[in-house]
Design an enzyme around this catalytic site. Sequence first.
Site, PDB file in Angstrom:
ATOM      1  N   GLU A 166      -6.767   4.888   7.681  1.00 60.58           N
ATOM      2  CA  GLU A 166      -6.551   6.311   7.346  1.00 60.58           C
ATOM      3  C   GLU A 166      -7.780   6.890   6.649  1.00 60.58           C
ATOM      4  O   GLU A 166      -8.109   8.067   6.828  1.00 60.58           O
ATOM      5  CB  GLU A 166      -5.280   6.456   6.488  1.00 60.58           C
ATOM      6  CG  GLU A 166      -4.029   6.243   7.350  1.00 60.58           C
ATOM      7  CD  GLU A 166      -2.844   5.637   6.624  1.00 60.58           C
ATOM      8  OE1 GLU A 166      -2.819   5.638   5.387  1.00 60.58           O
ATOM      9  OE2 GLU A 166      -1.937   5.141   7.321  1.00 60.58           O
ATOM     10  N   ASN A 176       0.870  -1.181   0.000  1.00 59.77           N
ATOM     11  CA  ASN A 176       0.000   0.000   0.000  1.00 59.77           C
ATOM     12  C   ASN A 176       0.903   1.227   0.000  1.00 59.77           C
ATOM     13  O   ASN A 176       1.475   1.578   1.023  1.00 59.77           O
ATOM     14  CB  ASN A 176      -0.880  -0.044   1.261  1.00 59.77           C
ATOM     15  CG  ASN A 176      -1.693   1.225   1.446  1.00 59.77           C
ATOM     16  OD1 ASN A 176      -1.802   2.047   0.533  1.00 59.77           O
ATOM     17  ND2 ASN A 176      -2.268   1.380   2.638  1.00 59.77           N
ATOM     18  N   GLU A 188      -5.203  -4.680  10.649  1.00 55.74           N
ATOM     19  CA  GLU A 188      -4.196  -3.641  10.848  1.00 55.74           C
ATOM     20  C   GLU A 188      -4.501  -2.857  12.123  1.00 55.74           C
ATOM     21  O   GLU A 188      -5.303  -1.917  12.102  1.00 55.74           O
ATOM     22  CB  GLU A 188      -4.201  -2.675   9.661  1.00 55.74           C
ATOM     23  CG  GLU A 188      -3.888  -3.336   8.337  1.00 55.74           C
ATOM     24  CD  GLU A 188      -3.345  -2.324   7.333  1.00 55.74           C
ATOM     25  OE1 GLU A 188      -2.220  -2.520   6.877  1.00 55.74           O
ATOM     26  OE2 GLU A 188      -4.034  -1.339   7.039  1.00 55.74           O
ATOM     27  N   LYS A 218       0.123   4.247  -0.327  1.00 55.90           N
ATOM     28  CA  LYS A 218      -0.516   5.456   0.224  1.00 55.90           C
ATOM     29  C   LYS A 218      -0.266   6.643  -0.720  1.00 55.90           C
ATOM     30  O   LYS A 218      -0.209   6.455  -1.936  1.00 55.90           O
ATOM     31  CB  LYS A 218      -0.035   5.718   1.652  1.00 55.90           C
ATOM     32  CG  LYS A 218      -0.133   4.439   2.510  1.00 55.90           C
ATOM     33  CD  LYS A 218       0.042   4.662   3.966  1.00 55.90           C
ATOM     34  CE  LYS A 218      -0.081   3.330   4.705  1.00 55.90           C
ATOM     35  NZ  LYS A 218      -0.025   3.469   6.137  1.00 55.90           N
ATOM     36  N   GLY A 257       2.554   2.589  10.647  1.00 48.87           N
ATOM     37  CA  GLY A 257       3.482   3.702  10.466  1.00 48.87           C
ATOM     38  C   GLY A 257       4.206   4.130  11.728  1.00 48.87           C
ATOM     39  O   GLY A 257       4.812   5.198  11.769  1.00 48.87           O
ATOM     40  N   HIS A 290      -9.397   1.341   4.697  1.00 45.66           N
ATOM     41  CA  HIS A 290      -8.137   1.518   5.431  1.00 45.66           C
ATOM     42  C   HIS A 290      -8.377   2.481   6.597  1.00 45.66           C
ATOM     43  O   HIS A 290      -9.155   3.431   6.480  1.00 45.66           O
ATOM     44  CB  HIS A 290      -7.059   2.056   4.490  1.00 45.66           C
ATOM     45  CG  HIS A 290      -5.707   2.047   5.113  1.00 45.66           C
ATOM     46  ND1 HIS A 290      -5.292   3.032   5.986  1.00 45.66           N
ATOM     47  CD2 HIS A 290      -4.701   1.157   5.031  1.00 45.66           C
ATOM     48  CE1 HIS A 290      -4.072   2.726   6.399  1.00 45.66           C
ATOM     49  NE2 HIS A 290      -3.696   1.607   5.842  1.00 45.66           N
ATOM     50  N   SER A 298       3.540  -1.646  10.274  1.00 48.69           N
ATOM     51  CA  SER A 298       4.990  -1.690  10.469  1.00 48.69           C
ATOM     52  C   SER A 298       5.591  -3.057  10.142  1.00 48.69           C
ATOM     53  O   SER A 298       6.559  -3.475  10.787  1.00 48.69           O
ATOM     54  CB  SER A 298       5.366  -1.251  11.899  1.00 48.69           C
ATOM     55  OG  SER A 298       4.923   0.081  12.125  1.00 48.69           O
TER      56      SER A 298
HETATM   57  P1  PGA Z   1       2.904   0.589   7.501  1.00 50.28           P
HETATM   58  O1  PGA Z   1       1.419   0.738   6.894  1.00 50.28           O
HETATM   59  O2  PGA Z   1       3.441  -0.713   6.978  1.00 50.28           O
HETATM   60  O3  PGA Z   1       3.640   1.777   6.998  1.00 50.28           O
HETATM   61  O4  PGA Z   1       2.750   0.580   8.987  1.00 50.28           O
HETATM   62  C1  PGA Z   1       0.599  -0.384   6.720  1.00 50.28           C
HETATM   63  C2  PGA Z   1      -0.745   0.047   6.192  1.00 50.28           C
HETATM   64  O5  PGA Z   1      -1.240   1.090   6.618  1.00 50.28           O
HETATM   65  O6  PGA Z   1      -1.322  -0.637   5.330  1.00 50.28           O
END
Ligand code: PGA
Length: 250
Positions: A96, A9, A166, A11, A172, A94, A213
């Site tokens: 976010e 992803n 997640e 983003k 992140g 997601h 992460s």
């Molecule tokens: P990250 O994001 O690996 O940067 O923690 C994962 C995600 O939000 O899909």
Amino acid sequence: MRKPFVAGNWKMNKTAAQAGEFVSQVLPGLKAVDGVEIVLCPPFPALCIVSQNVDGSAIGVGAQNLFWEASGAYTGEISPAMVKEFCSYVIIGHSERRIYFGETDETVCKKVKAAQAIGLVPIVCIGETLAENEAGQTGEVLRRQIRGGLAGVQVSDPSKLVVAYEPVWAIGTGRAASAEGANAVVRDFIRPTLKEVLGADAAQAIRVLYGGSATAANAAEFFRCEEIDGALVGGASLKPEFIQICQAAK
Ligand code: PGA
């Protein structure tokens, strides 16, 4: 029997030009990984170039969102058919999108149905916040997200729906969940609720990914877990390290 699945992803990272360059760089390494369903999810403007670059390989392309209506006066939105032109997958719900753009279990459900109707594989994201985790509400939150997000969803082919667990506090932050902890969440909360909503066979056959992460350093621990079938990778999918993560899923 559940084929390993790893999606990157990206983003809101990489212009179309940067995306094209990156894909040329990692494609040979990704193509060399067999037995893993690998999907790249760039931002919308890069879908065209990425789909052209992976053409003829087994690497899939996914969008990070879609709108459920087919067309019309929805400024700034992207329809299922627009996504389908370049993609076979789409990330839905997601955290976010839920946090910054007001998405709810109800909108997730509409998007899942719209994705399925046009033949896209939805990658449905669920996960609890830190406050919910600390309050012991993880199970309750995940049950609510699954019951709401998949209400009335039919699954005729369980390989065509993917769930990503997640935990929001792990995204992140460099603070991944423990593999055993994530495995227990999938075993104790996610699969039982999938069973309740979609039936026992689907619940056993659907791929459930870990996200938050995930890196080349910790991915293998997650992939060793019985209930975890792959990863949704954010930050580490922007780098060649993504190849090592895909290799670890084999
Ligand atoms: P990250 O994001 O690996 O940067 O923690 C994962 C995600 O939000 O899909």
